[in-house]
Design an enzyme around this catalytic site. Sequence first.
Site, PDB file in Angstrom:
ATOM      1  N   LYS A  13     -32.147   8.016 -32.205  1.00  0.00           N
ATOM      2  CA  LYS A  13     -31.173   6.903 -32.215  1.00  0.00           C
ATOM      3  C   LYS A  13     -31.790   5.616 -32.763  1.00  0.00           C
ATOM      4  O   LYS A  13     -31.212   4.968 -33.621  1.00  0.00           O
ATOM      5  CB  LYS A  13     -30.656   6.620 -30.791  1.00  0.00           C
ATOM      6  CG  LYS A  13     -29.887   7.733 -30.148  1.00  0.00           C
ATOM      7  CD  LYS A  13     -29.255   7.276 -28.849  1.00  0.00           C
ATOM      8  CE  LYS A  13     -30.246   6.727 -27.852  1.00  0.00           C
ATOM      9  NZ  LYS A  13     -31.068   7.719 -27.161  1.00  0.00           N
ATOM     10  N   ARG A  88     -24.341   4.324 -21.287  1.00  0.00           N
ATOM     11  CA  ARG A  88     -25.115   5.477 -20.834  1.00  0.00           C
ATOM     12  C   ARG A  88     -24.418   6.186 -19.673  1.00  0.00           C
ATOM     13  O   ARG A  88     -24.878   7.231 -19.242  1.00  0.00           O
ATOM     14  CB  ARG A  88     -26.486   4.988 -20.353  1.00  0.00           C
ATOM     15  CG  ARG A  88     -27.667   5.543 -21.130  1.00  0.00           C
ATOM     16  CD  ARG A  88     -28.912   4.962 -20.497  1.00  0.00           C
ATOM     17  NE  ARG A  88     -30.124   5.554 -21.003  1.00  0.00           N
ATOM     18  CZ  ARG A  88     -30.779   5.117 -22.061  1.00  0.00           C
ATOM     19  NH1 ARG A  88     -30.309   4.122 -22.760  1.00  0.00           N
ATOM     20  NH2 ARG A  88     -31.905   5.696 -22.414  1.00  0.00           N
ATOM     21  N   ARG A 127     -44.378  10.404 -31.276  1.00  0.00           N
ATOM     22  CA  ARG A 127     -44.123   8.955 -31.257  1.00  0.00           C
ATOM     23  C   ARG A 127     -45.264   8.232 -30.537  1.00  0.00           C
ATOM     24  O   ARG A 127     -45.757   7.203 -31.017  1.00  0.00           O
ATOM     25  CB  ARG A 127     -42.781   8.683 -30.557  1.00  0.00           C
ATOM     26  CG  ARG A 127     -42.472   7.202 -30.397  1.00  0.00           C
ATOM     27  CD  ARG A 127     -41.026   6.946 -30.092  1.00  0.00           C
ATOM     28  NE  ARG A 127     -40.702   7.152 -28.678  1.00  0.00           N
ATOM     29  CZ  ARG A 127     -39.454   7.218 -28.208  1.00  0.00           C
ATOM     30  NH1 ARG A 127     -38.434   7.150 -29.032  1.00  0.00           N
ATOM     31  NH2 ARG A 127     -39.229   7.380 -26.925  1.00  0.00           N
ATOM     32  N   ARG A 139     -45.018   2.968 -24.430  1.00  0.00           N
ATOM     33  CA  ARG A 139     -44.031   2.795 -23.354  1.00  0.00           C
ATOM     34  C   ARG A 139     -44.467   3.540 -22.096  1.00  0.00           C
ATOM     35  O   ARG A 139     -44.909   4.686 -22.174  1.00  0.00           O
ATOM     36  CB  ARG A 139     -42.672   3.336 -23.837  1.00  0.00           C
ATOM     37  CG  ARG A 139     -41.886   2.325 -24.635  1.00  0.00           C
ATOM     38  CD  ARG A 139     -40.725   2.976 -25.338  1.00  0.00           C
ATOM     39  NE  ARG A 139     -39.823   3.680 -24.420  1.00  0.00           N
ATOM     40  CZ  ARG A 139     -38.630   4.138 -24.779  1.00  0.00           C
ATOM     41  NH1 ARG A 139     -38.205   3.947 -26.000  1.00  0.00           N
ATOM     42  NH2 ARG A 139     -37.877   4.776 -23.913  1.00  0.00           N
ATOM     43  N   ARG A 150     -35.867  11.437 -17.597  1.00  0.00           N
ATOM     44  CA  ARG A 150     -34.928  10.753 -18.515  1.00  0.00           C
ATOM     45  C   ARG A 150     -33.942  11.766 -19.097  1.00  0.00           C
ATOM     46  O   ARG A 150     -32.755  11.470 -19.258  1.00  0.00           O
ATOM     47  CB  ARG A 150     -35.700  10.058 -19.632  1.00  0.00           C
ATOM     48  CG  ARG A 150     -36.266   8.710 -19.203  1.00  0.00           C
ATOM     49  CD  ARG A 150     -37.420   8.262 -20.070  1.00  0.00           C
ATOM     50  NE  ARG A 150     -37.069   8.075 -21.469  1.00  0.00           N
ATOM     51  CZ  ARG A 150     -37.970   8.039 -22.446  1.00  0.00           C
ATOM     52  NH1 ARG A 150     -39.264   8.192 -22.174  1.00  0.00           N
ATOM     53  NH2 ARG A 150     -37.581   7.865 -23.676  1.00  0.00           N
TER      54      ARG A 150
HETATM   55  P1  ADP Z   1     -34.496   6.381 -24.555  1.00  0.00           P
HETATM   56  O1  ADP Z   1     -33.135   6.357 -25.152  1.00  0.00           O
HETATM   57  O2  ADP Z   1     -35.520   6.880 -25.486  1.00  0.00           O
HETATM   58  O3  ADP Z   1     -34.506   7.036 -23.228  1.00  0.00           O
HETATM   59  P2  ADP Z   1     -34.307   3.500 -24.208  1.00  0.00           P
HETATM   60  O4  ADP Z   1     -35.282   2.598 -24.868  1.00  0.00           O
HETATM   61  O5  ADP Z   1     -32.930   3.514 -24.718  1.00  0.00           O
HETATM   62  O6  ADP Z   1     -34.977   4.914 -24.247  1.00  0.00           O
HETATM   63  O7  ADP Z   1     -34.222   3.155 -22.650  1.00  0.00           O
HETATM   64  C1  ADP Z   1     -35.351   3.068 -21.845  1.00  0.00           C
HETATM   65  C2  ADP Z   1     -34.974   2.888 -20.404  1.00  0.00           C
HETATM   66  O8  ADP Z   1     -34.225   1.671 -20.249  1.00  0.00           O
HETATM   67  C3  ADP Z   1     -34.080   3.955 -19.846  1.00  0.00           C
HETATM   68  O9  ADP Z   1     -34.792   5.075 -19.394  1.00  0.00           O
HETATM   69  C4  ADP Z   1     -33.383   3.197 -18.703  1.00  0.00           C
HETATM   70  O10 ADP Z   1     -34.213   3.080 -17.585  1.00  0.00           O
HETATM   71  C5  ADP Z   1     -33.208   1.813 -19.271  1.00  0.00           C
HETATM   72  N1  ADP Z   1     -31.878   1.705 -19.940  1.00  0.00           N
HETATM   73  C6  ADP Z   1     -31.697   1.513 -21.271  1.00  0.00           C
HETATM   74  N2  ADP Z   1     -30.380   1.439 -21.525  1.00  0.00           N
HETATM   75  C7  ADP Z   1     -29.731   1.603 -20.363  1.00  0.00           C
HETATM   76  C8  ADP Z   1     -28.374   1.631 -19.982  1.00  0.00           C
HETATM   77  N3  ADP Z   1     -27.379   1.522 -20.875  1.00  0.00           N
HETATM   78  N4  ADP Z   1     -28.063   1.813 -18.668  1.00  0.00           N
HETATM   79  C9  ADP Z   1     -29.021   1.941 -17.751  1.00  0.00           C
HETATM   80  N5  ADP Z   1     -30.321   1.917 -18.041  1.00  0.00           N
HETATM   81  C10 ADP Z   1     -30.690   1.748 -19.335  1.00  0.00           C
END
Ligand code: ADP
Length: 293
Positions: A13, A88, A127, A139, A150
Amino acid sequence: MRIILLGPPGSGKGTQAQLLVQRYGIVQLSTGEMLRAAVAAGTPVGLKAKEIMASGGLVPDDVVVGIISDRIDQPDAKNGFILDGFPRTVPQAEALDELLKHKHLKLDAVIELRVNESALLNRVETRVAQMRERGEEVRLDDTPEVLTKRLASYRNQTEPLIHYYSERRKLSTIDGMMAIDEVTRAIHRQLLALGAVEPKTHGKTRARSAAKAAPARKAKTAKKSAKTPVKAAKKAAKSKKAAKKATKAGKRIVKKAAKKVGKKKAAKKTARKAVKKGAKKAAKKVTKRRAKR
Ligand code: ADP
């Protein structure tokens, strides 16, 4: 253009969002990035999110919805945006629908990047290795254990959005296992098909479509110019006929006029002669009368 990128962690993404940003000149709104920035800055939101993120859980809906709502109002988002990592959960999707409606904005498409789960761990490991190579901070949630968590939260809480958006006829699914540029092209084709982007939005596409259109245009012009001499000849022939007709008619008029003029002239001559004759007779009469006296 306003689109959502949907997919599990490691589906690409973030990578695709950045490429789309370059291509369409819109902004990427990544809740993950925003939350990481909040954590780094130690804001109240950051303090709330820190532990949850590190363990692979989801930050409360109201927190992320608040962040997104404020971000959409920024001037740089006026042209459009790509939501990456948001919504999400179904409640987040409902909240997004509400806030877009309130702001009189339309969502163009939801692009789902579908990938084999078996490939995800590998991708995330790559990554991590690349980030280390570049000397970037890795991260905290990019470990095999947290990734498993996750993935589980994606399956349980985010995957229902596929149904949510397909019911609303917004969903387009793309094979996320293809090479990066192939995925980008597939997304672009989808957006074109949906009418979310104009064919001219991108230079390459414009050049390609112009090249495609050129032979067709040439053929059309050739056809037109092939027709033109025939048309012109027909036109010329017509006007020649018309000119001939006009000349004939003109000649007739001139002849008639000439006749008239001729008649008039003759009449005048006769009149003059008659006057002369009359005058001569009268003169003779006078001479005769005088001689008698
Ligand atoms: P990835 O999509 O690779 O899991 P992201 O960078 O999008 O990683 O998100 C990292 C973390 O940030 C998630 O695991 C969550 O804890 C938090 N997060 C990000 N976006 C949301 C969201 N829309 N709702 C709740 N938590 C979120």
